[in-house]
Write an enzyme that holds these catalytic residues in place. Structure first.
Site, PDB file in Angstrom:
ATOM      1  N   CYS A   1      37.519 -10.425  14.391  1.00  0.00           N
ATOM      2  CA  CYS A   1      38.552 -11.076  15.215  1.00  0.00           C
ATOM      3  C   CYS A   1      39.554 -10.039  15.701  1.00  0.00           C
ATOM      4  CB  CYS A   1      39.279 -12.111  14.377  1.00  0.00           C
ATOM      5  SG  CYS A   1      38.202 -13.303  13.620  1.00  0.00           S
TER       6      CYS A   1
ATOM      7  N   ARG B   1      35.161  -5.260  19.166  1.00  0.00           N
ATOM      8  CA  ARG B   1      35.072  -5.609  17.742  1.00  0.00           C
ATOM      9  C   ARG B   1      34.052  -6.717  17.511  1.00  0.00           C
ATOM     10  NH1 ARG B   1      40.291  -4.375  15.090  1.00  0.00           N
ATOM     11  NH2 ARG B   1      39.901  -6.101  13.693  1.00  0.00           N
TER      12      ARG B   1
ATOM     13  N   TRP C   1      35.633 -14.160  15.643  1.00  0.00           N
ATOM     14  CA  TRP C   1      34.253 -13.946  15.171  1.00  0.00           C
ATOM     15  C   TRP C   1      34.074 -14.967  14.052  1.00  0.00           C
ATOM     16  CZ3 TRP C   1      31.780 -11.279  10.789  1.00  0.00           C
ATOM     17  CH2 TRP C   1      30.448 -10.942  11.040  1.00  0.00           C
TER      18      TRP C   1
ATOM     19  N   ASN D   1      43.247 -13.674  11.493  1.00  0.00           N
ATOM     20  CA  ASN D   1      42.065 -12.887  11.090  1.00  0.00           C
ATOM     21  C   ASN D   1      41.971 -12.990   9.582  1.00  0.00           C
ATOM     22  OD1 ASN D   1      41.789 -12.104  13.701  1.00  0.00           O
ATOM     23  ND2 ASN D   1      42.223  -9.922  13.377  1.00  0.00           N
ATOM     24  N   GLY D   2      40.738 -13.085   9.054  1.00  0.00           N
ATOM     25  CA  GLY D   2      40.574 -13.115   7.600  1.00  0.00           C
ATOM     26  C   GLY D   2      39.958 -14.441   7.152  1.00  0.00           C
TER      27      GLY D   2
ATOM     28  N   GLU E   1      19.070   5.965   8.314  1.00  0.00           N
ATOM     29  CA  GLU E   1      20.044   5.812   9.407  1.00  0.00           C
ATOM     30  C   GLU E   1      19.336   5.616  10.738  1.00  0.00           C
ATOM     31  OE1 GLU E   1      22.963   5.101   9.692  1.00  0.00           O
ATOM     32  OE2 GLU E   1      23.556   5.699  11.702  1.00  0.00           O
TER      33      GLU E   1
ATOM     34  N   LYS F   1      19.871   2.358  13.121  1.00  0.00           N
ATOM     35  CA  LYS F   1      20.264   2.463  14.533  1.00  0.00           C
ATOM     36  C   LYS F   1      19.344   1.636  15.415  1.00  0.00           C
ATOM     37  CE  LYS F   1      23.751   3.668  14.493  1.00  0.00           C
ATOM     38  NZ  LYS F   1      24.005   3.634  13.144  1.00  0.00           N
TER      39      LYS F   1
ATOM     40  N   GLU G   1      19.755  -2.242  14.788  1.00  0.00           N
ATOM     41  CA  GLU G   1      21.001  -2.943  15.155  1.00  0.00           C
ATOM     42  C   GLU G   1      21.237  -2.984  16.654  1.00  0.00           C
ATOM     43  OE1 GLU G   1      24.674  -1.372  13.665  1.00  0.00           O
ATOM     44  OE2 GLU G   1      23.938   0.662  13.695  1.00  0.00           O
TER      45      GLU G   1
ATOM     46  N   HIS H   1       2.753   4.485  -1.721  1.00  0.00           N
ATOM     47  CA  HIS H   1       2.999   3.428  -2.721  1.00  0.00           C
ATOM     48  C   HIS H   1       3.133   2.064  -2.059  1.00  0.00           C
ATOM     49  CE1 HIS H   1       3.383   6.498  -5.781  1.00  0.00           C
ATOM     50  NE2 HIS H   1       4.125   7.178  -4.927  1.00  0.00           N
TER      51      HIS H   1
ATOM     52  N   LYS I   1      32.202  -4.563  14.827  1.00  0.00           N
ATOM     53  CA  LYS I   1      32.489  -3.140  14.593  1.00  0.00           C
ATOM     54  C   LYS I   1      33.080  -2.928  13.204  1.00  0.00           C
ATOM     55  CE  LYS I   1      32.775   1.182  15.300  1.00  0.00           C
ATOM     56  NZ  LYS I   1      31.501   1.954  15.188  1.00  0.00           N
TER      57      LYS I   1
END
Ligand code: AGP
Length: 610
Positions: free
Chosen positions: A2, A27, A74, A100-101, A483, A487, A490, A506, A605
């Site tokens: 948010c 964000r 969000w 927010n929260g 990583e 990338k 996402e 394995h 973000k």
């Protein structure tokens, strides 16, 4: 996450709110809204979807309001829709707020308020706050005090901005676990969840701390604790510039941030290498270096890409400091009642400095007495301020949701910490100087890799329709394999997994056939021959091989279908180089799929909620 922005002063708040919300779009959000006082009458306009939709509804000069607040949501409680969008109001509509929260005890508060006759219109936790404040206003308590009393009943996290039409000359702001910053202007003030929303108007800011509430007027502000204790706040000068925020001529923030890594790594190094002493100088942890160098155990804890940086840090610490080192997901660490000793060094890696799980893990570790170091990008962020000390990575604002330049800046700073600590232990002057010398060449080597981006784009064209990818590496490059896979996942939404290369036999090798692109990170280092064997195993099963290989490797073409070449460097710094082609590969595949690489679906973000 948010976004919050607010204004009070002599200008019209509406364009300031809309522009501020646009600066916060990166964000990640699913709805947006504003609350205004127009001739002291409350007006709330909100919608599901984008800020541009809100802008159409608010209109550029329909409303003139000297005070207002704006929000991008969000969704955490209640699906993304207009009703659940912020601002939320009390029943009479003369009070509205944005949040927010997460309010953890919102259900019990909601039940109690309903018993007092309050009617709820949304599914959100936020609406509870509006009615709870109202229940105190009804007792003829002023807004500032009513907010403090309401917050004393709330459990959870919040960044709040509140307006009440009966007290039209102020905005009340409150913070607990979700960042809030006050912008200071000339006979005007701002509030925001992120300095980038204020940058166009002021560089003078004040960061609210957890448990603080502020009454903000055009002429100034008053800060108190929830317990009504006055607080003196320090003014900070923001160093970010507007152009840093803008895209700088690139089509996306993510490409801008990939391409500016030579500069961002340079900035992470700036003033910190001491060639003549073969070491690094890190002001923030200078007094803790001996503790770090001699501690019984080191733990890296973080989330996502930052967790991958921690995995690289583990190899660095164990190679050069010979300290037992562990890497923990912050979300696991915080709930496992971790075994922590005062002699431990625990490093919290976080680009945003606001990731809820990492912040909570930090608070848990501090409670148990370990030395807690923050490795953050955002100055003044919660993790940075909560840590005992730390090192900023100075990557500059990272707007793209997928972390790129922050990752290489994290690796740079972890290597600097390792070097500085190792020179407090057994590393010789000559060995230190050799590392410094190699370090100084890294920005140029990154530039060399970036100059091959067209070749990477051609490879991306070939594999853009793949449905699965494997990424394989050994040693320092195993975390880079993870990583690279993250990338791709996402931003292109293609399933991808990273593994230690030897792990293939394995189980995962069962996945390999002609439809499976396999990326091998195969620089000429101590494990090169083993990697070549792994490549041959995959080739024997018709896997499509993309190799990240050393520029002087003259045999790799025999084994790999596609080769992206990188300069050589020492093992400790190799991940800074090997990750670059993987960032570009993910980027170009996603772009060729027509996806929004800066704001991938479902992602934020900074994950400031659990
Ligand atoms: C990485 O590309 C993602 N955006 C995500 O995994 C991120 O690294 C993670 O959420 C941690 O964020 P932080 O570094 O701000 O704490």
């Amino acid at each position: 996450m948010c976004g919050i922005v607010g204004y009070i002063g002599s200008k019209n708040a509406v364009p300031i709110l809309i522009e501020g919300l646009k600066r916060l779009e990166y964000r990640g959000y699913d709805s947006a809204g504003v609350g205004l006082l127009v001739d002291q009458k409350p007006i709330v306009i909100k919608n599901k979807g984008k800020v541009s939709e809100l802008e159409k509804r608010v209109g550029t000069n329909v409303y003139t309001a000297p005070v207002g607040i704006g929000h991008t949501r969000w969704a955490t409680h209640g699906e993304p829709n207009e009703t659940n969008a912020h601002p939320h109001t009390n029943t009479t509509g003369d009070l509205f707020l944005i949040h927010n929260g997460i309010i953890e005890n919102f259900q019990s508060l909601r039940t109690s308020l309903q018993k007092q006759g309050y009617k709820f219109v949304s599914e959100t936790d936020t609406e509870v706050i509006a009615h709870l404040i109202d229940s105190f206003l009804k007792k003829d308590i002023d807004l500032f005090k009513a907010v403090r009393l309401a917050l004393s009943e709330i459990e959870g996290t919040y960044g709040l901005a509140i307006i009440y039409s009966k007290e039209p000359d102020r905005i009340i702001a409150a913070r607990k676990g979700s960042p809030l910053v006050i912008g200071i202007g000339d006979h005007e003030h701002y509030i925001a969840s992120d300095v980038s929303a204020l940058l166009a108007y002021t560089k003078q800011v004040v960061y609210l701390e957890d448990g603080e509430v502020a009454e903000i007027r055009a002429e100034g502000f008053l800060a108190k604790t929830i317990l009504d204790e006055d607080i003196i706040k320090e003014v900070t000068e923001i160093s970010m510039t507007m152009e840093e925020i803008d895209k700088g001529g690139y089509e996306t923030f993510m490409l801008k941030e990939i391409m500016e890594q030579p500069e961002s790594i340079q900035n992470s190094l700036r003033g910190r290498l001491i060639p003549e002493e073969g070491t690094a100088k890190l002001g923030g942890i200078e007094s803790e270096l001996v503790h770090i160098a001699r501690c019984k155990r080191a733990v890296f804890t973080a989330c996502g890409t930052s967790w991958h940086a921690g995995l690289v840090g583990e190899y660095m610490f164990e190679q050069f400091l010979r300290i037992p080192t562990e890497v923990e997901y912050a979300s696991e660490f915080r709930y496992r009642n971790p075994i922590i000793q005062p002699e431990d060094t625990i490093l919290f890696i976080s680009q945003s400095g606001e990731t809820a799980d990492t912040l909570a893990a930090l608070k848990e570790a501090k409670r148990k007495g370990a030395l807690c170091l923050g490795i953050c990008n955002v100055v003044g962020s919660s993790i940075a301020r909560e840590s005992d000390s730390g090192v900023y990575i100075h990557a500059g604002p990272e707007i793209g949701v997928a972390s790129t330049k922050a990752f290489t800046a994290q690796l740079t700073v972890l290597a600097l910490i390792t070097l500085a600590a190792a020179r407090k232990r057994d590393m010789s002057l000559a060995d230190g100087k050799a590392i410094v010398e190699e370090f100084l060449k890294i920005p140029e080597k990154v530039k060399t890799i970036l100059s091959q981006r067209k070749q990477v784009e051609e490879i991306a064209e070939i594999f853009k329709d793949a449905t699965n990818f494997l990424y394989l590496g050994r040693g320092y490059n195993f975390p880079v394999a993870l990583e690279g896979a993250l990338k791709l996942k996402e931003i292109s939404y293609i399933h991808a997994e990273g593994y230690p290369a030897a792990e293939m036999k394995h189980g995962p090798i069962a996945l390999v056939d002609e439809n499976m692109p396999v990326v091998f990170i195969a620089p000429k280092d101590s494990t090169y021959d083993k990697i070549i064997s792994n490549i041959q195993e995959v080739r024997a099963r018709r896997g499509n091989i993309i190799a990240i290989a050393s520029e002087d490797d003259d045999v790799i073409e025999k084994y790999a279908n596609y080769v992206i070449r990188i300069p050589n460097t020492i093992r400790m710094l190799m991940p800074i180089l090997t990750v670059i082609p993987l960032q570009l590969l993910a980027y170009y595949i996603a772009v060729k799929k027509g996806l929004n690489v800066d704001q991938p679906r479902n992602l934020a973000k900074s994950v400031t909620v659990e």
